[in-house]
Design a protein around this motif. Structure first.
Motif, mmCIF file in Angstrom:
data_model
loop_
_atom_site.group_PDB
_atom_site.id
_atom_site.type_symbol
_atom_site.label_atom_id
_atom_site.label_comp_id
_atom_site.label_asym_id
_atom_site.label_seq_id
_atom_site.Cartn_x
_atom_site.Cartn_y
_atom_site.Cartn_z
ATOM 1 N N LEU A 154 107.832 -17.782 133.558
ATOM 2 C CA LEU A 154 107.476 -17.411 134.925
ATOM 3 C C LEU A 154 108.487 -16.419 135.506
ATOM 4 O O LEU A 154 108.116 -15.470 136.196
ATOM 5 N N VAL A 155 109.757 -16.625 135.206
ATOM 6 C CA VAL A 155 110.797 -15.700 135.673
ATOM 7 C C VAL A 155 110.594 -14.332 135.032
ATOM 8 O O VAL A 155 110.682 -13.294 135.707
ATOM 9 N N ASP A 156 110.311 -14.315 133.732
ATOM 10 C CA ASP A 156 110.044 -13.039 133.060
ATOM 11 C C ASP A 156 108.835 -12.335 133.663
ATOM 12 O O ASP A 156 108.871 -11.128 133.903
ATOM 13 N N ALA A 157 107.768 -13.100 133.906
ATOM 14 C CA ALA A 157 106.551 -12.517 134.480
ATOM 15 C C ALA A 157 106.797 -11.942 135.870
ATOM 16 O O ALA A 157 106.124 -10.989 136.275
ATOM 17 N N SER A 158 107.752 -12.494 136.585
ATOM 18 C CA SER A 158 108.047 -11.986 137.926
ATOM 19 C C SER A 158 109.048 -10.830 137.893
ATOM 20 O O SER A 158 109.466 -10.346 138.934
ATOM 21 N N GLY A 159 109.450 -10.414 136.682
ATOM 22 C CA GLY A 159 110.366 -9.294 136.551
ATOM 23 C C GLY A 159 111.811 -9.634 136.866
ATOM 24 O O GLY A 159 112.620 -8.759 137.150
#
Length: 191
Positions: free
Chosen positions: A94-99
């Motif tokens: 989720l952190v990766d997906a949020s950049g």
């Protein structure tokens, strides 16, 4: 705490810094993030918070329904361990997906350390519950739970530098994981 991101910082220094981070973040002060390491080593060492939260966890369980000292204790401890590992792993995607991938170590370290404040609030409510008039104990527990949710939201928003609305997603993810683990633990404890 000088040089927390430098190599050679001892585990003891990081634990002291983690307690300091928890104290500041628990009061809504973002500068508490300075006391957590922005590194995988700091994140790994922040899991010492799970050791310090184990006694409050067991006390809350024992005072609540006595399950901490029942035959289901091994299952409770497995659930406790999963609670500390599943959310960090799930949140990475989720952190990766949020950049915000590079901020994940800081977020998890802060999340781990602020569990100290969350457990303290929940234990306090649990201890005071039987001393209060009917209804007030439940209200106090609800306030402690609300505080724990707010603190997690605050840490997600601050550590990941995201909006409050996006931080809610992390809180919901953690709640869903926690409820799932609790339901599995409850079913296995009855078996």
């Amino acid at each position: 705490m000088p040089g927390l991101s430098a190599p050679g910082v001892t585990t003891e220094e990081q634990i002291r810094a983690g307690f300091r981070a928890a104290w500041l973040l628990a009061r809504g002060r973002e500068e508490g993030l300075r006391f957590t390491l922005l590194s995988m080593e700091g994140t790994a060492r922040s899991f010492w918070a799970a050791v310090f939260c184990l006694l409050p966890f067991l006390l809350i369980r024992a005072l609540g329904d006595g399950s901490a000292f029942s035959a289901g204790l091994p299952v409770e401890l497995i659930g406790y361990s999963l609670g500390w590992t599943v959310f960090p792993l799930a949140s990475a995607a989720l952190v990766d997906a949020s950049g915000r991938g590079p901020l994940w170590p800081l977020f998890i370290a802060a999340w781990n350390w602020t569990n100290l404040a969350q457990y303290a609030a929940l234990l306090g409510a649990t201890l005071l519950n039987p001393l209060l008039p009917t209804g007030f104990g439940g209200a106090l527990t609800l306030v402690a739970f609300g505080y724990a949710l707010w603190l997690e939201w605050f840490v997600a928003k601050s550590a990941l530098r995201i909006s409050g609305a996006r931080a809610v997603i992390f809180v919901v993810l953690d709640m869903m994981i926690g409820l799932f683990i609790a339901s599995v633990v409850a079913r296995l404890s009855l078996a």
